[in-house]
Each structure stands twice: as structure tokens, then as C-alpha cells.
Design an enzyme around this catalytic site. Structure first.
Site, PDB file in Angstrom:
ATOM      1  N   LEU A  89      -5.313   7.453  -0.250  1.00 47.50           N
ATOM      2  CA  LEU A  89      -3.989   6.999   0.184  1.00 47.50           C
ATOM      3  C   LEU A  89      -3.852   6.917   1.703  1.00 47.50           C
ATOM      4  O   LEU A  89      -2.833   7.289   2.282  1.00 47.50           O
ATOM      5  CB  LEU A  89      -2.894   7.895  -0.417  1.00 47.50           C
ATOM      6  CG  LEU A  89      -2.749   7.740  -1.932  1.00 47.50           C
ATOM      7  CD1 LEU A  89      -2.008   8.920  -2.527  1.00 47.50           C
ATOM      8  CD2 LEU A  89      -2.021   6.450  -2.268  1.00 47.50           C
ATOM      9  N   ILE A 113     -10.050   6.392  -1.877  1.00 48.41           N
ATOM     10  CA  ILE A 113      -9.515   6.105  -0.544  1.00 48.41           C
ATOM     11  C   ILE A 113      -8.672   7.279  -0.040  1.00 48.41           C
ATOM     12  O   ILE A 113      -8.690   7.613   1.141  1.00 48.41           O
ATOM     13  CB  ILE A 113      -8.653   4.823  -0.564  1.00 48.41           C
ATOM     14  CG1 ILE A 113      -9.492   3.627  -1.059  1.00 48.41           C
ATOM     15  CG2 ILE A 113      -8.091   4.525   0.818  1.00 48.41           C
ATOM     16  CD1 ILE A 113     -10.699   3.313  -0.221  1.00 48.41           C
ATOM     17  N   LYS A 153       0.830  -1.198   0.000  1.00 42.94           N
ATOM     18  CA  LYS A 153       0.000   0.000   0.000  1.00 42.94           C
ATOM     19  C   LYS A 153       0.867   1.252   0.000  1.00 42.94           C
ATOM     20  O   LYS A 153       1.938   1.271   0.594  1.00 42.94           O
ATOM     21  CB  LYS A 153      -0.865  -0.046   1.266  1.00 42.94           C
ATOM     22  CG  LYS A 153      -1.945   0.992   1.387  1.00 42.94           C
ATOM     23  CD  LYS A 153      -2.756   0.687   2.628  1.00 42.94           C
ATOM     24  CE  LYS A 153      -3.823   1.734   2.868  1.00 42.94           C
ATOM     25  NZ  LYS A 153      -4.796   1.830   1.768  1.00 42.94           N
ATOM     26  N   ASN A 180      -2.534   3.494 -13.713  1.00 46.85           N
ATOM     27  CA  ASN A 180      -3.308   3.737 -12.504  1.00 46.85           C
ATOM     28  C   ASN A 180      -4.761   3.927 -12.922  1.00 46.85           C
ATOM     29  O   ASN A 180      -5.102   3.757 -14.093  1.00 46.85           O
ATOM     30  CB  ASN A 180      -2.760   4.964 -11.759  1.00 46.85           C
ATOM     31  CG  ASN A 180      -3.006   4.900 -10.253  1.00 46.85           C
ATOM     32  OD1 ASN A 180      -4.047   4.409  -9.816  1.00 46.85           O
ATOM     33  ND2 ASN A 180      -2.060   5.396  -9.485  1.00 46.85           N
ATOM     34  N   THR A 181      -5.610   4.290 -11.994  1.00 42.49           N
ATOM     35  CA  THR A 181      -7.038   4.368 -12.291  1.00 42.49           C
ATOM     36  C   THR A 181      -7.391   5.523 -13.222  1.00 42.49           C
ATOM     37  O   THR A 181      -6.709   6.549 -13.258  1.00 42.49           O
ATOM     38  CB  THR A 181      -7.849   4.510 -10.991  1.00 42.49           C
ATOM     39  OG1 THR A 181      -7.373   5.651 -10.268  1.00 42.49           O
ATOM     40  CG2 THR A 181      -7.719   3.272 -10.131  1.00 42.49           C
ATOM     41  N   CYS A 219      -1.950   9.153  -8.766  1.00 45.53           N
ATOM     42  CA  CYS A 219      -3.208   8.954  -8.038  1.00 45.53           C
ATOM     43  C   CYS A 219      -4.156  10.120  -8.275  1.00 45.53           C
ATOM     44  O   CYS A 219      -3.804  11.274  -8.002  1.00 45.53           O
ATOM     45  CB  CYS A 219      -2.933   8.803  -6.543  1.00 45.53           C
ATOM     46  SG  CYS A 219      -4.446   8.568  -5.574  1.00 45.53           S
ATOM     47  N   ASN A 264     -12.966   4.197  -6.586  1.00 46.84           N
ATOM     48  CA  ASN A 264     -12.480   4.392  -5.228  1.00 46.84           C
ATOM     49  C   ASN A 264     -11.920   5.793  -5.073  1.00 46.84           C
ATOM     50  O   ASN A 264     -11.403   6.394  -6.016  1.00 46.84           O
ATOM     51  CB  ASN A 264     -11.425   3.336  -4.871  1.00 46.84           C
ATOM     52  CG  ASN A 264     -10.015   3.794  -5.157  1.00 46.84           C
ATOM     53  OD1 ASN A 264      -9.400   4.488  -4.337  1.00 46.84           O
ATOM     54  ND2 ASN A 264      -9.497   3.430  -6.325  1.00 46.84           N
TER      55      ASN A 264
END
Length: 304
Positions: free
Chosen positions: A72, A70, A44, A192-193, A129, A68
Site C-alpha cells: 500500500l 506492494i 490507489k 481482493n487478492t 489487503c 504482489n
């Protein structure tokens, strides 16, 4: 069949890696399989100080995928080194630290700390991110900023393989890939997303408290496959492919377009034992295809 991989100076017993943010610190998945089977454990994302992340709700299901935000959330680098890393099988399976920071100086400081840790085999720098307000994708969308962060981290940690994780939320990912290679990256991981959102027509509110989030899962696989193919065509360093991989067949598709290794992400939420099964299924599928080695299969896509 030999499925070992030379990944920019990092030797993996097979190309199956976990994706950061989907596998905890690795220990959480130990009840579902043998961590020593994996090619590498990517933990993570870590920051200098602990982060509580974004407020809930932070995850919502979408057709063929998941959003998501989150933010980080993590325990911070010192607690990771003290309470998580000692219990990972770092002598059998490479442990890769994923780094998040709000500036190049913070990235360099983190890299220096983790670079001195013998149980950390490589660093993956998250410049991609989309779910935080500072840092993250801001570095990954500009080739000069991406190169600057890469150079700073390279200076702070000259002796360990350096992976730069790229964002798909750019006009031309090939430009970013070339810039980080020239700045000293040993390996590139992508994607990444994708930035996305979901809303509720009854409450008239977004489904995520952060309003927007990152889309992952099978829905993003065609985008990921295309971008991995494009990047493999313009860089000379190994590429790790990720995005919607849920089977050995998916993994081989990424390797066929040029990836050296793959990371398993959202599929870990659907089936926490899946990543371990893929290690066994990959050589079986290669044998069924009549392929003698993983090396011969890599980059074998015929486009003419």
C-alpha cells in the site's frame, strides 16, 4: 445501448471501473485512453500519512497470474487532494477513494477528510489487503470487526456512498457481507487478492521480499466468480465484482451472476489500454447475445 448503472446511489455511465492498486491515481493511464469514458476511477489506496510500502522485490509473475506485496505504498491523503485529485475528470467520471488504515479510528478520520471533498464521489474501504502487517485483512476476516469499521466510517461520512472491499481469505464470505450490509454499507466490492507465495529453488529464497503476497489475475477468476455469486444471493445492496477480468466476456460473466459493476485490475498491467476498450466492447457483446439492456442481463444465470 444503455449500459448505465445505478450503484447504490452512485450513477455510472457504464459498469467498467478501475480496481484500486492497479490504476495508480488514474492520471498514469491518461496516455492510453480517455478517462472520461470509464464508469468510475478507483484510485490507489490512501492512508493518512505517506507510506513507502514493502521492500523489493514486490511483484512476481505466476502461472496465469501475479503475486504482489506492494504494501500500500501511497503519497498520503493530503498530497493526493493537493496534487492528484485536481487533475482527474471528476465532473465527468466519478472518482472513488480507496482507504487504508490500521484501526477503525484512522478509517473514520480518513473518511471525514475525503467525505468533505466534493470531487470524491464515493469511498471504498479496504478491509482486505493481505500484504500489510497491521490493519487490512485483519478487519475483513472477522464479521464483528468488519461491521465495527463500517459503522465508524458511516458515522464519519454519512453522505457519500460507502463501498466495503472484502477479502476472499475467509471461511464464509457471505457472513462478512451480511455483517457490513447491516452496519451501513451501500455497496460491496469483491474479491481482493488471495494469499499466496512463490519460491526459488536455486536461491532457496522467496520470490517476494515480504515472503507472502496477494495472488491476482486470471487464476483467481473462478474463485471470484463463485464468491460474487454467493454474496449477491444474500445481500440486498449492489455488488461490484473483480478478479481476473480480462475481456468483455469476463465482465458479463460477473454481471450474469449478479454484479452491478466490475473492476479491472491486473489486466491493466498486461494492457494499459484494455479498460478503455472494454467500455466499447461491452455493448457490442450484449447486442451479439441479443440482450436488450444490461439491467435485463444482470442476475440471469440459470442454475436449475
Amino acid at each position: 445501448m444503455n449500459t448505465s448503472v445505478d450503484l447504490g446511489g452512485l450513477r455510472l455511465k457504464n459498469p467498467i471501473m478501475s480496481a484500486s492498486g492497479t490504476f495508480g491515481y488514474g492520471l498514469e493511464f491518461a496516455p492510453y485512453g480517455d478517462l472520461q469514458k470509464l464508469g468510475a476511477i478507483v484510485v490507489k489506496g490512501l492512508s493518512l500519512q505517506p507510506r513507502s510500502g514493502n521492500p523489493p522485490p514486490r511483484i512476481t509473475e505466476t502461472p496465469c497470474g501475479m503475486l504482489n506485496a506492494i504494501g500500500l505504498q501511497n503519497v498520503g491523503v493530503e498530497k493526493f487532494l493537493r496534487e492528484k485529485l485536481p487533475f482527474l475528470p471528476a465532473d465527468k467520471t466519478p472518482v472513488i477513494a480507496n482507504l487504508y488504515a490500521q484501526g477503525a479510528g484512522e478509517f473514520a478520520e480518513l473518511a471525514a477528510i475525503l467525505g468533505d471533498e466534493p470531487k470524491v464521489s464515493a469511498l471504498e474501504i479496504n478491509i482486505s489487503c493481505p500484504n500489510v502487517r497491521c490493519g487490512g485483512v485483519q478487519f475483513g476476516q472477522d464479521p464483528e470487526a468488519a461491521a465495527f469499521v463500517t459503522r465508524q466510517v458511516r458515522r464519519a461520512c454519512p453522505d457519500k456512498p460507502l463501498i466495503i472491499k472484502l477479502s476472499p481469505n475467509v471461511t464464509d464470505i457471505r457472513v462478512i457481507a451480511r455483517s457490513v450490509q447491516e452496519a451501513g454499507a451501500d455497496i460491496i466490492s469483491l474479491i481482493n487478492t488471495l494469499g499466496g507465495m512463490a519460491v526459488d529453488i536455486h536461491s532457496r529464497k522467496p520470490r517476494l521480499a515480504n515472503t507472502v503476497g496477494g495472488l491476482s489475475g486470471p487464476a483467481v477468476k473462478p474463485v471470484a466468480l463463485k464468491m460474487v455469486y454467493e454474496v449477491c444471493g444474500v445481500v440486498d445492496i449492489p455488488v461490484i465484482g473483480l478478479g481476473g477480468i480480462c475481456s468483455a466476456r469476463d465482465a458479463l460473466e460477473f454481471i450474469m451472476v449478479g454484479a452491478h459493476a466490475v473492476q479491472i485490475g491486473t489486466a491493466n498491467f498486461m494492457r494499459p489500454d484494455l479498460i478503455f476498450d472494454l467500455v466499447d466492447e461491452l455493448p457490442v457483446l450484449l447486442a451479439e447475445l441479443g440482450v436488450e439492456s444490461l439491467e435485463k442481463f444482470r442476475g440471469s444465470l440459470e442454475t436449475a
